[in-house]
Structure formats: structure tokens, C-alpha cells
Design an enzyme around this catalytic site. Structure first.
Site, PDB file in Angstrom:
ATOM      1  N   GLY A   5      84.327  91.955 -26.654  1.00  0.00           N
ATOM      2  CA  GLY A   5      83.455  91.286 -25.698  1.00  0.00           C
ATOM      3  C   GLY A   5      84.060  90.030 -25.110  1.00  0.00           C
ATOM      4  O   GLY A   5      83.334  89.143 -24.658  1.00  0.00           O
TER       5      GLY A   5
ATOM      6  N   GLU B 272      87.549  97.088 -12.548  1.00  0.00           N
ATOM      7  CA  GLU B 272      86.449  97.084 -13.512  1.00  0.00           C
ATOM      8  C   GLU B 272      85.467  98.223 -13.262  1.00  0.00           C
ATOM      9  O   GLU B 272      84.877  98.766 -14.194  1.00  0.00           O
ATOM     10  CB  GLU B 272      85.713  95.739 -13.457  1.00  0.00           C
ATOM     11  CG  GLU B 272      86.463  94.594 -14.107  1.00  0.00           C
ATOM     12  CD  GLU B 272      86.385  94.666 -15.614  1.00  0.00           C
ATOM     13  OE1 GLU B 272      85.502  94.045 -16.213  1.00  0.00           O
ATOM     14  OE2 GLU B 272      87.233  95.378 -16.195  1.00  0.00           O
TER      15      GLU B 272
ATOM     16  N   ASP C  67      83.084  88.862 -15.549  1.00  0.00           N
ATOM     17  CA  ASP C  67      84.325  88.784 -16.312  1.00  0.00           C
ATOM     18  C   ASP C  67      85.538  88.639 -15.398  1.00  0.00           C
ATOM     19  O   ASP C  67      86.425  87.818 -15.643  1.00  0.00           O
ATOM     20  CB  ASP C  67      84.486  90.024 -17.186  1.00  0.00           C
ATOM     21  CG  ASP C  67      83.577  90.005 -18.407  1.00  0.00           C
ATOM     22  OD1 ASP C  67      82.674  89.146 -18.451  1.00  0.00           O
ATOM     23  OD2 ASP C  67      83.757  90.850 -19.297  1.00  0.00           O
TER      24      ASP C  67
END
Length: 544
Positions: A235, A284, A295
Site C-alpha cells: 500500500g 495505473e 498515488d
């Protein structure tokens, strides 16, 4: 000054996702859009250990086997091929942690995510024109695959109705292009177990889609070698970091980026980062299916962002916090397996069965995030002021206490927190979904100076005995920095490194692949590293 990045779109038309890295970990179904495009789910790049990789080991190919530098082996007696046409260069991008607002962000509240100094590194080596191949190596997930450039589906990607410009905003994948690419992915790790193959397919798909979108059939033959110091599947934004590296490298090769230069204007640097960020988001999409865009935004621009989505039919609001200070951080992986979906469901159930209580807790988390933002954004905030650091640290501890009240902590996280509290070195909270995984400690540098940069000399700080105790508990420890730079470039791939080589040490594939583990990669090429420690001046960054 904090700046708004207005065009950071995730695939909002699908109804959105849960927020930050939590949504990146969720497995979402295929989504069909009104314009005919789809977003497709793909595996997280997780669960794979770093293992040694060579040109002939665990490699999959559409073409013949390659040597350690990516070139085809030469029969005895043949003339040596010409040198590469361009010097090797490197790109690096950071991982991220959620600093404030976990779980509350799922329910329309704000969250804050920041860059960490654990980074991914991409080495780009250009081969002679006769090679006509492109190779992706990612030893962290045991991936090595070579494609023949001339047999790739250029006609599909460059047809007038499909071709994208480098400055375009792409918010969803084109199903026809995804379909055209699939035959070139079937041979990737074809003999691997399904779970491992899925991980490698996702990484290969992200690379190949960007290569076909930003390159051309005249693109130079290259080897792209990725190493990461970011724990995969924890994560911490490892996939976004690698997507940013690939995006920046391909844009640099297509001459679509200016800089980075030390004297680059802020507006110009912001434009280049936005360009990198847009294409990293496409990567992504291939890996996660329906990412938030947070992110890759942190990995591109560094520092920190404030993220909020109140309407899942609209894109999230992402505000860049350009003045976020660099702060010393202890990142600890409990190595306790977790399920993001289970933790999110746990909070949703609590909100259903105890709506008033759960609602107040989520509101309180939101207030903590707002308070932290106001503190950091204030003109007189000084992270070196013990009182200011104490104030920020107390907000970190409060956030953890509220997450504990929601039931998303874990006995290992609580033991970790108690050990840190007993040592008196800082303020600790879980980061991410909880239920295991990682925790962060904002270090109180006034009482716990960082360990000596020399690993051979004992540190007089309080951290050394704490680290020993944490390691005895089976935890993995990373001493890192919060709020550092985003994507950076080392061009050419040459570092001083105290080397006797004239002009510095040239970083080639053999050296890069031989670097052992996270420490070896950082010593060889790290943005911060080397024998003397400190930031290496050869790296350049876009700094708005």
C-alpha cells in the site's frame, strides 16, 4: 503555495472508487463507458520477493535470447556491434504513505498523502539500430520480456482515430487498443503460476501500452530495467512509482519534456509534471483498473496532496501541497497480511449499526486532517520548532486513536505503537487500510536524532535500541523521509560515487542488476545515498 491540479481525473464516470491506496487494492469489475471505452481490472504488483535476475534466467521472449546488456548474443568470429546510440539515463520516482484520513476518505472526507524517500529506479539503455527489440526487466517481480519492435501493433495505436498526443488527457483505456496489445502479452511468463503471471502481465501491459502510445516504429531499441526500494504490495504506491518512471522515460525519449533544470520556471516545471502524471495514470489504469489518481500524483510531484471526493459521479478534488515540509519518518511493516476490502467493509458495517457514533468518529478524523492541513499551510509553521512538531505529532497520534475506535487496527500495530511510545521517539499511526500492514512514526528529532549515516559506528540515539526491539518482533523497518521530491532524472547515468573512473562511475545494466537489495540499489544510484550520504547533486528534479 498549495496549487490545485485541476485535470487529475480518475475514471469517475464509472462511479469512482474507495479512495487513495484503498481503492487501488480493491478488485473492481470491468466498466463500460458511454463512449465505448472501458477500464479493465488488473492485478496489484504485489506478493513477489526480490530475486536475482540475469539475461538468461526467468526470461520470456518474443524474439531470440539476449545477453546481460540486452543485446543478442554474437556468433563466434562475428564483428562486434556498434556502441549504443545514446548514453544510458535513469528516472526515479517516490512511493507514498497516507498521513491523515484513512477510511474517512471512503465516506467523503479529506485525506492527506505524502511522498516518501523510498523510490523506484528505471535505467534506460539504448541499443544499436540493428537490434530492433525492446526489453522490460523488473527483477523485483522476476519479469524479463523482449518484444520485436517491428511486429508490435503500431497500426492500431497510430491510426488517426486512435493516436494520442503526448499532451492529451487520457481518462480511460481504449478497448480496441487493449485488444490489439493482448497477443503480445500472452507469452509473458507463460509458464508461471497464475497469480505470478497476473502480476507480471499487469506490469508488462502498463509498459507496452505507454510504449505504443508515446513511441513509434522508429523508436530506438532499448532495455528498460526497473529496481524498486519500495515494498511491493504494502500500500505504499509502488506501482504508481514505476508507472511514473516509465511515463517520464518515454516522454523524455520522445523529446516531449523540457528540463529538469535548476533554473526552470515554476510554471514550466508544473507543466512537465502534469504531462508525466497524465500518462502515469494511464499506466495505473492498466494495473489497477480504476485508480484514484492520487498515488501517481504524489509520485510525479512529490511533497503531498489533499484528496477529497464527495460525489462519486465526479472526479476527486486533488490539491497539491507544495509547501509540505520534509520530515524524518520511521516506516514499519508489521508483515501481518491484511485485506483492504475486509477493513473497509468493517467500517461500513459499523456505520450501519451505529450510525451516530461512527459518523462522529469519521467527522473527527476529518477535523484532524483539516487541522494538520491548516497547521502545515500556515505561514509561520516551522518543522524545526519543537512546539510545531509536537502539535503535528499529536494529530498523528489522535488519528490513530480514532482509527483504533473504528476497529481497523491490529494487535501487532498496537504492540508496535506501544514500543515506540515507550521509547519516546515520536508519534505513531497505522497507514492505509489497517488490519496489519504498515505504520508510520513521525520522529521527534529534538529527542531522537537520526542514526549516524555510518552503519559501522553505533548510534547514540534512542532509535537504535528501538530498531533492535522491533526487529526482534519480526517487523521490517525503513528509516525514510516524508514529503520529498517527486520524479527525478539522472542524465547521463553517471555518478561520482567516489569512483576512480574518469568522469565518474557509469551505471550500466550489469552494475544495476548486481546491486543487492534495497541497500545496494540506494548505495549505487540512490537520490540520497553513496558513501558520504546526503542528496546526490547529479540527480535533477522538476520543482514547481
Amino acid at each position: 503555495m498549495a496549487g490545485r491540479i485541476g485535470d487529475l481525473r480518475s475514471n469517475a464516470a464509472t462511479g469512482g472508487s474507495n479512495g487513495l491506496e484503498m481503492e487501488e487494492e480493491m478488485k473492481l469489475p470491468d466498466r463500460q463507458h458511454s463512449n465505448g471505452t472501458i477500464t479493465t481490472p488488473a492485478s496489484r504488483g504485489n506478493g513477489m520477493s526480490v530475486e536475482a535476475n540475469s539475461a538468461h534466467e526467468n526470461a520470456d521472449h518474443d524474439v531470440s535470447e539476449t545477453t546481460s546488456n540486452g543485446a543478442r548474443p554474437q556468433p563466434p568470429g562475428t564483428r562486434k556491434e556498434s556502441s549504443p546510440l545514446a548514453p544510458a539515463f535513469m528516472v526515479s520516482a517516490p512511493g507514498k504513505v497516507i498521513v491523515f484520513g484513512e477510511h474517512a476518505v471512503v465516506h467523503g472526507k479529506a485525506a492527506m498523502a505524502a511522498a516518501i524517500s523510498l523510490r523506484s529506479y528505471l535505467l534506460v539503455t539504448t541499443l544499436s539500430k540493428s537490434q530492433r527489440t525492446v526489453t522490460l526487466r523488473f527483477p523485483d517481480i522476476s519479469l524479463s520480456h523482449t518484444w520485436n519492435i517491428d511486429t508490435l501493433p503500431w497500426a492500431a495505436f497510430h491510426s488517426p482515430s486512435k493516436k494520442r498526443k503526448y499532451y492529451d488527457l487520457v481518462t480511460a483505456l481504449d478497448p480496441e487498443l487493449v485488444g490489439a496489445m493482448q497477443p503480445h502479452l500472452t507469452a509473458v511468463s507463460s509458464g508461471a503460476p497464475p497469480a505470478e503471471q497476473k502480476i507480471r502481465h499487469a506490469a508488462a501491459a502498463a509498459f507496452l501500452y505507454l510504449f505504443l502510445s508515446l513511441g513509434s516504429q522508429q523508436s530506438p531499441p532499448c532495455v528498460y530495467t526497473l529496481r524498486s526500494t519500495i515494498p511491493i504490495g504494502a500500500g505504499l504506491g509502488s506501482s504508481a512509482s514505476t508507472s511514473v518512471c516509465i511515463s517520464a522515460a518515454l516522454l523524455l525519449q520522445s523529446h516531449a519534456l523540457a528540463g529538469p533544470h535548476r533554473d526552470q520556471l515554476s510554471e514550466e516545471a508544473e507543466k512537465q509534471l502534469e504531462r508525466i502524471n497524465r500518462w502515469a495514470f494511464v499506466g495505473e489504469l492498466l494495473i489497477h483498473g480504476n485508480p484514484s489518481g492520487v498515488d501517481n500524483t504524489v509520485a510525479s510531484g512529490g511533497k503531498a496532496v489533499l484528496f477529497k471526493r464527495t460525489d462519486y459521479n465526479k472526479p476527486p478534488r486533488v490539491t497539491r501541497l507544495g509547501d509540505f515540509p520534509e520530515l524524518p519518518l520511521l516506516l514499519v511493516d508489521t508483515r501481518q497480511a491484511k485485506s483492504t476490502a475486509a477493513e473497509v467493509a468493517k467500517v461500513a458495517h459499523l456505520r450501519t449499526t451505529h450510525p451516530a457514533v461512527a459518523g462522529h468518529i469519521l467527522d473527527a478524523i476529518d477535523k484532524v486532517t483539516e487541522s494538520a492541513h491548516a497547521l502545515i499551510a500556515s505561514a509561520d509553521f516551522d518543522p524545526d520548532d519543537p512546539a510545531a512538531l509536537q502539535h503535528l505529532g499529536e494529530l498523528v497520534a489522535l488519528n490513530h486513536g480514532l482509527l483504533f475506535s473504528l476497529g481497523v487496527s491490529h494487535p501487532k500495530l498496537e504492540k508496535l505503537r506501544r514500543l515506540v511510545d515507550d521509547a519516546g521517539v515520536g508519534w505513531t499511526k497505522l497507514t492505509g487500510a489497517g488490519g496489519g500492514g504498515c505504520a508510520i512514526t513521525l520522529l521527534n528529532t529534538t529527542s531522537a536524532p537520526l542514526p549516524s549515516s555510518s552503519s559501522s559506528s553505533p548510534s547514540p540515539s534512542k532509535l537504535q535500541p528501538l530498531q533492535t526491539r522491533l526487529e526482534a518482533e519480526g517487523f521490517e523497518i525503513y528509516t525514510t523521509t516524508l514529503g520529498g521530491d517527486g520524479v527525478g532524472v539522472l542524465m547521463p547515468a553517471v555518478l561520482t560515487n567516489g569512483s576512480a573512473e574518469v568522469g565518474g562511475e557509469v551505471i550500466d545494466q550489469d552494475k544495476f542488476l548486481r546491486a543487492e537489495g534495497r541497500e545496494g540499489v540506494e548505495r549505487l544510484v540512490g537520490v540520497v545515498g553513496g558513501g558520504a550520504g546526503g542528496e546526490r547533486g547529479e540527480w535533477r528534479f522538476w520543482r514547481p
